[in-house]
Design an enzyme around this catalytic site. Structure first.
Site, PDB file in Angstrom:
ATOM      1  N   LYS A   1       0.993  -1.140   0.169  1.00 38.33           N
ATOM      2  CA  LYS A   1      -0.002  -0.013  -0.101  1.00 38.33           C
ATOM      3  C   LYS A   1       0.620   1.193   0.163  1.00 38.33           C
ATOM      4  CE  LYS A   1      -3.624   0.021   2.731  1.00 38.33           C
ATOM      5  NZ  LYS A   1      -4.658   0.208   3.975  1.00 38.33           N
ATOM      6  N   ILE A   2       0.611   2.098  -1.145  1.00 37.34           N
ATOM      7  CA  ILE A   2       1.364   3.268  -1.072  1.00 37.34           C
ATOM      8  C   ILE A   2       0.317   4.693  -1.010  1.00 37.34           C
ATOM      9  CG2 ILE A   2       2.984   4.690  -2.340  1.00 37.34           C
ATOM     10  CD1 ILE A   2       4.243   2.241  -3.072  1.00 37.34           C
TER      11      ILE A   2
END
Ligand code: G3P
Length: 224
Positions: free
Chosen positions: A86-87
Site C-alpha cells: 500500500k502506497i
C-alpha cells in the site's frame, strides 16, 4: 466474486469472522498496527495461520521519500506471503508506484479522497485503489459518488485496476459501494458484525424452535 477483506489485525476477530465469511485476507495501515502495538512480522504469521496460506495481505509503507518508499516496497514484497504493497496516492507515492510497477510488484494506492486522485493513481499503474468512503462523507464530499465515478472511469479506460473501498462507519455505505460492482472491499470488524446481525432474526429462530418443540419434542427434523 468480490474480494472481501477485514480492516484489522485483531486475530480473535479475524478467526471468528473467517469461520463464517469467505475472507480473501486482511488490510492494514500504520495506524491499525500502531493501535494494536504489534508489527507486521508478528501479525502476518498469526493471520496466515488463521485464514490460510492463500490469504492476501495489504501492507502499507511508512517511508515518505521516493527512494525509501521504493526500497521499503521491495522489502515488504519479499516477505513470504501474498502481499500487496500500500502506497499513499500522493505525488511522491505515484512516482513510487511507477517505479515499483516496473518490477511487477502488486500495489494498492491508498488514502484516496477524490476521483481525480484515484484515476491518476490507476493510470500510474496501481492494481488497487482504496477510496476512503466515510472520511469523504464526513468532509462533506459524497464517498459513494466518488467510488461510482472511479468505477465508471476504470471501466471506460479499460484499466486493470480494482477498487477496494475502505473507511466505513455504517452498513449502508458498504452495501451502496458493493452495488456499484467494486471488485474488492475492506470492512472494519464492527461493521462486519453489524451486517451479520438483525434484531428480528433471533426471535424468528426462537419461534421456529418453540413451534417445533410443542409438536415434536426433542426429535430432530429427520426423525420426525
Ligand atoms: O486503511 C484505511 C482505512 O482503514 C481507513 O478507515 O475508519 O480510519 O476511516 P477509517
Amino acid at each position: 466474486m468480490i474480494e472481501l477483506y477485514l480492516d484489522t489485525v485483531d486475530i480473535n476477530q479475524v478467526s471468528r469472522l473467517n469461520a463464517c465469511l469467505p475472507l480473501k485476507g486482511v488490510t492494514t495501515n500504520p495506524s491499525i498496527l500502531a493501535k494494536a502495538g504489534r508489527g507486521v512480522n508478528h501479525v502476518l504469521p498469526e493471520l496466515a495461520n488463521v485464514i490460510g496460506s492463500e490469504a492476501r495481505f495489504h501492507i502499507q509503507v511508512v517511508s515518505q521519500i521516493l527512494d525509501e518508499i521504493v526500497d521499503e516496497a521491495f522489502k515488504i514484497n519479499s516477505l513470504p506471503y501474498d502481499i500487496v504493497v500500500k502506497i499513499p496516492a500522493t505525488e511522491t507515492g505515484l512516482a513510487a508506484i511507477k517505479k515499483i510497477k516496473q518490477q511487477n510488484i502488486p500495489v494498492l494506492a491508498t488514502a484516496i479522497y477524490s476521483v481525480q486522485q484515484g484515476i491518476l493513481a490507476a493510470l500510474s499503474g496501481a492494481d488497487y485503489l482504496a477510496p476512503y468512503v466515510n472520511r469523504m462523507d464526513t468532509m462533506g464530499n459524497d464517498g459513494i459518488k466518488v467510488v461510482s465515478d472511479l468505477q465508471l472511469l476504470l471501466t471506460q479506460q479499460d484499466l486493470d485496476c480494482k477498487l477496494l473501498p475502505a473507511s466505513f462507519k455504517n452498513t449502508l455505505q458498504v452495501i451502496e459501494v458493493m452495488k456499484l460492482g467494486v471488485k474488492a472491499i475492506t470492512i472494519p470488524v464492527d461493521i462486519a458484525i453489524q451486517m451479520l446481525e438483525h434484531p428480528a432474526v433471533d426471535s424468528a429462530v426462537q419461534q421456529f424452535s418453540q413451534d417445533w418443540i410443542n409438536v415434536f419434542g426433542d426429535k430432530l427434523s429427520f426423525e420426525s
